[in-house]
Scaffold this active site. Sequence first.
Site, short mmCIF file in Angstrom:
data_model
loop_
_atom_site.label_atom_id
_atom_site.label_comp_id
_atom_site.label_asym_id
_atom_site.label_seq_id
_atom_site.Cartn_x
_atom_site.Cartn_y
_atom_site.Cartn_z
N VAL A 59 -19.62 -33.40 -2.51
CA VAL A 59 -20.83 -33.06 -1.75
C VAL A 59 -22.07 -33.65 -2.43
O VAL A 59 -22.93 -34.24 -1.77
CB VAL A 59 -20.97 -31.53 -1.58
CG1 VAL A 59 -22.29 -31.17 -0.90
CG2 VAL A 59 -19.81 -30.99 -0.74
N CYS A 60 -22.16 -33.52 -3.74
CA CYS A 60 -23.31 -34.07 -4.47
C CYS A 60 -23.35 -35.59 -4.39
O CYS A 60 -24.42 -36.19 -4.26
CB CYS A 60 -23.28 -33.63 -5.94
SG CYS A 60 -23.40 -31.85 -6.17
N ALA A 61 -22.20 -36.22 -4.49
CA ALA A 61 -22.12 -37.68 -4.40
C ALA A 61 -22.58 -38.14 -3.02
O ALA A 61 -23.39 -39.08 -2.91
CB ALA A 61 -20.70 -38.15 -4.69
#
Length: 171
Positions: A59-61
């Site tokens: 999700v962060c990527a």
Amino acid sequence: MATVKLKGNEVKLSGNEINVGDKAPEATVVATDLSEKKVGGAQEKVQMIVVVPSLDTPVCATETRKFNESAANIEGVDVTVVSMDLPFASKRFCSTEGVENLTVASDFRNKEFGEKYGVLIEEGPLAGILARAIFIIGKDGTVVYKQLVPEITEEPNYDEAIEAAKAAANK
């Protein structure tokens, strides 16, 4: 103090809760080249600070790649992604993913950003890293937009954040 959830379980945050209308405190984060960058406070450009738990999660990527493509192209806006990842890992992520339109920085050194903005996770399996949030700070140093994502494992509302950054840059 604000709370968020991790897979449905409430997680307590620590630090000073910052909201729209507040003066954005200055904090120092560390860029991928180990230089220090000041975020918050009054600056020449509008600031978009994208806060993520770790670039090593899907999700962060995804979030970082999306902001690299969209928000970094907004005239008059300086975009910084802040996590607790070490600068070496962040640098590797940026080179692997082609992230070069924004600054990726770490709050690992003093956890100053997390404390000053109230997004430091205080308890649970993610204790010591940052919750997912977006702050947009006007040139005068006032917070004009805040999105604290209620479920850490979910993506933010990109369109809303980008529109808020554009509006702030056009003032």
